[in-house]
Design an enzyme around this catalytic site. Sequence first.
Site, PDB file in Angstrom:
ATOM      1  N   ASP A  45       0.822  -1.214   0.000  1.00  0.00           N
ATOM      2  CA  ASP A  45       0.000   0.000   0.000  1.00  0.00           C
ATOM      3  C   ASP A  45       0.855   1.262   0.000  1.00  0.00           C
ATOM      4  O   ASP A  45       1.986   1.275   0.493  1.00  0.00           O
ATOM      5  CB  ASP A  45      -0.977   0.012   1.183  1.00  0.00           C
ATOM      6  N   GLU A  73      12.111  -0.871   4.268  1.00  0.00           N
ATOM      7  CA  GLU A  73      11.705   0.525   4.248  1.00  0.00           C
ATOM      8  C   GLU A  73      12.876   1.378   3.753  1.00  0.00           C
ATOM      9  O   GLU A  73      14.043   0.966   3.846  1.00  0.00           O
ATOM     10  CB  GLU A  73      11.303   0.979   5.659  1.00  0.00           C
ATOM     11  N   ASP A 109       8.634   4.487  -1.026  1.00  0.00           N
ATOM     12  CA  ASP A 109       7.980   3.942   0.172  1.00  0.00           C
ATOM     13  C   ASP A 109       6.809   3.051  -0.209  1.00  0.00           C
ATOM     14  O   ASP A 109       5.699   3.520  -0.370  1.00  0.00           O
ATOM     15  CB  ASP A 109       7.507   5.103   1.043  1.00  0.00           C
ATOM     16  N   GLU A 130      -0.129  -1.086   5.873  1.00  0.00           N
ATOM     17  CA  GLU A 130       0.975  -0.639   6.728  1.00  0.00           C
ATOM     18  C   GLU A 130       0.869   0.845   7.013  1.00  0.00           C
ATOM     19  O   GLU A 130       1.156   1.296   8.134  1.00  0.00           O
ATOM     20  CB  GLU A 130       2.306  -0.963   6.056  1.00  0.00           C
TER      21      GLU A 130
END
Length: 429
Positions: free
Chosen positions: A101, A190, A132, A166
């Site tokens: 997401d 990340e 991201d 998330e």
Amino acid sequence: MRALDDALDAVRPDRLVPLLQELVRIPSVTGSAGETEGQHWLAGHLDQLGLETDLWEVDLAELRADPDFPGVEVDRQEAWGLVATWGDGTGPALLLNGHMDVVPVGDPASWQTPPFGGQLRGDRVYGRGACDMKAGLACQVMAVTVLKQAGVRLAGRVQLQSVVGEEDGGLGTFATLRRGYRGDAAVICEPTRLAVVPAAAGALTFRLTVTGHAAHASLRDRGVDAVEKYLPVHQALRALEARRNRDPHPLLERYRIPYPVSVGSVRSGDWASSVPDLLVAEGRIGVALGEDPQGARADLAACLDEVCASDPWLREHPIHLEWYGGQFAPGELPSGSPLLGQVLAAHRAATGQDADVHGVPYGSDLRLLTAAGIPTVHYGPGDVALAHSPNESVPVSDLVTATRALVLLVADVCGRALSGGSGRSLASS
């Protein structure tokens, strides 16, 4: 070992960039149908690689009833989990966790490229989620791909975990854990600019409701302006933030404000000629490393009580505090875990340089995995300063470096079963 060398040689921009572009072009905004589209696309891709793939629809009602449910911030009709496993050995299992997401694009006019175009300009791929963290997801998938295609055989197992939700609380990783998936260590890719991050602060979402008294604007003094009653609250939050950041954890000393207290949304009034009788402010408070989230909640409640006690109207009409949405506890790699050294050694072997080590001031799924007893770090391509912003992008060079480091890490942690050996440890080489 020739097979491992072949896997490293196969990590090339012409393979990584198209994979990332495919992912970016799926508009998988948190809570939207694009999340589901992304999970199904990736499941098909992993099936074609010959991995053991588990794609399932998450029972949202069951999750929400769980007392440890991490919260959500968007309306959601469905969610899908995805785990692909490779390796049938009995040795250690490494989890590679990443989220599908992305946040909304904001104002499209502020973008120089189409937000979901995945355009390549120079050494950078642009688009929402490019940094991201679809870049990290692409690196994880490619690392397993090249290892498998090179004929490397593992003494253990590696799990690719693609999760949703998330950005608004972590329900995807929470659901994956509830399905029973565990491992001996985990890496979440990340964007860390290729630093190794063993700790993440927490963040709790709150809502404040300030009550006033409506009146005609021409008789303003007969009403009670909810906006005016909120102003001292905002100043008090700044003072609270300063107090909570006096003694930051050494891993977060690089940040001027490791544990921010921020109000991101303020809504008040419904008519220009009326004194506003209601104000709703929503924000987040950072939770320090090692702090129980209840301590942060108590600090904010005490701050509001102090403001209310100093104002006659607020003493009679106290501010209502509500905790909602994402509730991120802090998380930290247990001291003594070999994972930190293993990731540092993999980065060093891939680059010839030492990686930086520090914590981050934002909440992440790291806290869910470490709370489940799974040692976890962040390590990934891109700069979080570009995340959630227009013209989000990631350097292709970061993609290559992160993937090669992951190849070496998987081979090290999971062991290599070629010729019956478990493989050398990078940390001791």
